[in-house]
Write an enzyme that holds these catalytic residues in place. Structure first.
Site, mmCIF file in Angstrom:
data_model
loop_
_atom_site.group_PDB
_atom_site.id
_atom_site.type_symbol
_atom_site.label_atom_id
_atom_site.label_comp_id
_atom_site.label_asym_id
_atom_site.label_seq_id
_atom_site.Cartn_x
_atom_site.Cartn_y
_atom_site.Cartn_z
ATOM 1 N NE ARG A 106 5.702 -1.690 4.361
ATOM 2 C CZ ARG A 106 4.704 -1.539 5.227
ATOM 3 N NH1 ARG A 106 3.485 -1.892 4.904
ATOM 4 N NH2 ARG A 106 4.935 -1.023 6.417
ATOM 5 N N GLY A 135 0.811 -1.211 0.000
ATOM 6 C CA GLY A 135 0.000 0.000 0.000
ATOM 7 C C GLY A 135 0.844 1.259 0.000
ATOM 8 C CD GLU A 171 -7.085 -6.653 3.471
ATOM 9 O OE1 GLU A 171 -6.240 -6.264 2.663
ATOM 10 O OE2 GLU A 171 -8.304 -6.728 3.178
ATOM 11 N NE ARG A 182 -3.699 -5.742 1.275
ATOM 12 C CZ ARG A 182 -3.081 -4.859 2.037
ATOM 13 N NH1 ARG A 182 -2.157 -4.065 1.515
ATOM 14 N NH2 ARG A 182 -3.361 -4.747 3.331
ATOM 15 C CG ASP A 234 -2.950 -3.642 14.325
ATOM 16 O OD1 ASP A 234 -4.159 -3.860 14.530
ATOM 17 O OD2 ASP A 234 -2.509 -3.314 13.203
#
Length: 245
Positions: free
Chosen positions: A25, A21, A180, A88, A205
């Site tokens: 990154r 995303g 997500e 992804r 998390d």
């Protein structure tokens, strides 16, 4: 060829694409996983890179956040740039106690509260499923990385902060591993465009425990998911749906 959101030339993208995303990154994946990576697009700061991985062409393009954004970029890759498979690689919140921080989730399906897919076929609630060949290849690659890998459905939400008491408990009761914001949109787009898709997610998390990785820890613990995703793209042999008589 230039689309509204991608400025790459024809042939700039490899048939296989990793899709995080975060644009930063994407740059990190290009710099640390790809050989001879070159920048092929950066419209609106969304960077796309193409290089090689273990001798085979591989690209990486950021998707931004949420189903609308990932749907735009995946559609343009599949429809205009000849991309065959997108995996992804992102983060997710663990739901059951068995899913811990730094674990990896291979998302075989994606439930969602989004209405986006309801507009594709009137009166039909689509099933958002990963491509079998990619999921199988990722599962095999994950076995070689050790423990802390989970394979099953995730929940793709349109909301990040909305509080819905009891929601995650009910999702857990139905076997959902993590939450997500993009997988369902990617899977629906791949189905519509004749492509192949998968999500390989790092648990950053946990929804029922006050646990979360720091930004630095997310970057450091992201590599295993990228390796699994890249290996899946390298070893899978996705096929179009076949009809047997």
């Amino acid at each position: 060829m230039v689309t509204p959101h991608i400025s790459a030339a024809p042939g700039d993208f490899a048939p296989d694409v990793l899709m995080p995303g975060d644009p930063r990154r994407a740059r990190r994946i290009a710099e640390t996983f790809l050989q001879n990576a070159r920048l092929v697009t950066e419209v609106r700061g969304i960077e796309g890179w193409t290089g090689t991985y273990q001798g085979r062409p591989l690209s990486v393009l950021a998707s931004g956040m949420g189903m609308p954004s990932v749907t735009i970029y995946a559609t343009e890759l599949f429809r205009f740039y000849g991309v065959r498979s997108i995996v992804r690689v992102g983060t997710a919140g663990g739901i059951p106690a068995s899913v811990g921080l730094r674990d990896v989730v291979v998302a075989t399906a994606a439930h969602t509260d989004s209405a986006m897919s309801s507009h594709r076929i009137d009166g039909v609630h689509l099933s958002h499923a990963a491509s079998f060949d990619l999921a199988r290849a990722a599962a095999r690659a994950a076995e070689e990385t050790g423990t802390g890998v989970h394979i099953g459905p995730v929940f793709t939400s349109d909301h990040f902060y909305l509080d819905r008491p009891g929601l995650f408990g009910r999702l857990e009761a139905h076997g959902t591993l993590a939450v997500e914001m993009e997988a369902a949109g990617l899977y629906a787009t791949a189905a519509a465009e004749g492509g192949h898709a998968l999500a390989v997610l790092t648990v950053s998390d946990h929804v029922s425990r006050e646990e979360a990785l720091t930004s630095a820890e997310r970057e450091a613990d992201f590599d295993r998911a990228v390796t699994i995703a890249a290996t899946a793209l390298l070893t899978a042999r996705p096929r179009q749906q076949e009809t047997f008589s």
